[in-house]
Enzyme design. Structure first.
Site, short mmCIF file in Angstrom:
data_model
loop_
_atom_site.label_atom_id
_atom_site.label_comp_id
_atom_site.label_asym_id
_atom_site.label_seq_id
_atom_site.Cartn_x
_atom_site.Cartn_y
_atom_site.Cartn_z
N GLU A 86 7.58 -90.36 100.22
CA GLU A 86 7.59 -89.36 101.28
C GLU A 86 8.62 -89.66 102.36
O GLU A 86 8.94 -88.78 103.18
CB GLU A 86 6.20 -89.26 101.93
CG GLU A 86 5.13 -88.66 101.02
CD GLU A 86 5.32 -87.18 100.78
OE1 GLU A 86 6.17 -86.56 101.45
OE2 GLU A 86 4.63 -86.63 99.91
N GLU A 117 -2.40 -105.40 85.83
CA GLU A 117 -2.59 -106.10 87.10
C GLU A 117 -2.89 -107.59 86.93
O GLU A 117 -2.88 -108.34 87.89
CB GLU A 117 -3.73 -105.47 87.89
CG GLU A 117 -5.10 -105.69 87.32
CD GLU A 117 -6.20 -105.07 88.17
OE1 GLU A 117 -7.14 -105.80 88.51
OE2 GLU A 117 -6.10 -103.87 88.50
#
Length: 303
Positions: A86, A117
């Protein structure tokens, strides 16, 4: 991670207020979730000094040409990618300035890759590929505070001399040991046990919003509370650019559009010209001299 390890995490505890959510009516269930969500803002408020410390230290690295990296797995990784993505449309910065890195790569944004992960080395490798160095900032994201991928990334970042930060949602997070600026926002049990996309995710989103917003403010991307480096690349953003110049300087919409056309749709210069009454060249030189800060540029021209 063993089941016994999960038991010590507050995010993996049972939430008493929603223990019978499966028996509640729709409105009752939503009220219970909303009540728990209200605790998130309080948790973030309690650790604002820690967020401020990270922002101030990160800002100094950015002034030296450093980049900001968010790195995480699962929900945390997706939130980092979201906040980073953004920044260019909102503040007109290059996409390399704030980068989101997620375990498992781009595919993990839409397809769960939970096993990604667990590898320490992969976190280090993903940063190594991006050439992280001593001027950069690496912020590790892990609600549990103990994700191996993120720990590996922060450990590598430290070895390069980069500034390290962390955002966890438990106290005494293992991740904090690898961070120069650790942030522990304790959000407590989730409405659905272990679903850290909820309260923990909301807290991480709020904190990331604060970090990126204040960094952009400090680096001249905002005048008053207006995004003055917005790039008018579509009809909506053209209208927004005109409105920003109007609000910032008090000129008419017609004058704002004329100034933007004269400046090549440079919002900062258009505002500076309207407020100061100076020429395009004078305003551009002043903005450059003041490192993009419009308020200081206007003040300099009016002295």
């Amino acid at each position: 991670m063993k089941a016994s390890d999960l038991e010590v995490l507050s995010t993996e505890s049972l939430c008493e207020s929603t223990e019978h959510i499966d028996e509640m009516g729709t409105l009752e269930a939503l009220k219970a979730i909303n009540k728990e969500d209200q605790r998130v803002a309080e948790a973030v408020s309690a650790i604002l000094p820690d967020i401020a410390r990270l922002v101030d230290m990160a800002s100094m690295r950015m002034k030296r040409g450093g980049r900001i990296f968010y790195i995480g797995a699962g929900t945390s990784g997706r939130l980092g990618v979201l906040d980073a993505s953004e920044c260019p449309p909102t503040y007109g910065v290059d996409s390399s300035l704030v980068q989101g890195v997620i375990a498992g790569g781009v595919e993990a944004l839409t397809t769960s890759k939970e096993g990604a992960e667990d590898c320490l080395e992969e976190g280090a490798n993903d940063l190594r590929k991006r050439g992280v160095s001593e001027v950069d900032v690496v912020i590790g994201l892990a609600a549990s505070g103990r994700t191996p991928y993120v720990i590996g990334a922060l450990s590598f970042a430290r070895s390069t001399g980069a500034l390290t930060g962390s955002i966890s949602c438990v106290s005494d997070a293992g991740l904090s040991e690898y961070a120069d600026c650790p942030i522990e926002c304790v959000t407590g049990p989730e409405c659905i046990m272990g679903s850290t996309r909820m309260k923990a995710g909301t807290a991480q989103k709020m904190i990331l919003n604060m970090i990126s917003t204040e960094l952009m403010v400090k680096h001249g991307k905002v005048y008053r509370n207006l995004m003055v480096d917005v790039q008018p690349t579509n009809e909506k953003l053209v209208a927004r650019a005109c409105r920003i110049v109007t609000l910032a300087s008090g000129c008419s919409p017609e004058r704002a559009e004329a100034l933007l056309e004269e400046t090549g749709w440079d919002v900062k210069t258009a505002i500076c010209m309207s407020v100061s009454g100076k020429s395009l060249q004078e305003c551009r030189e002043s903005i450059y001299a003041q490192e993009g800060n419009v308020a200081r540029a206007i003040k300099s021209l009016q002295e």
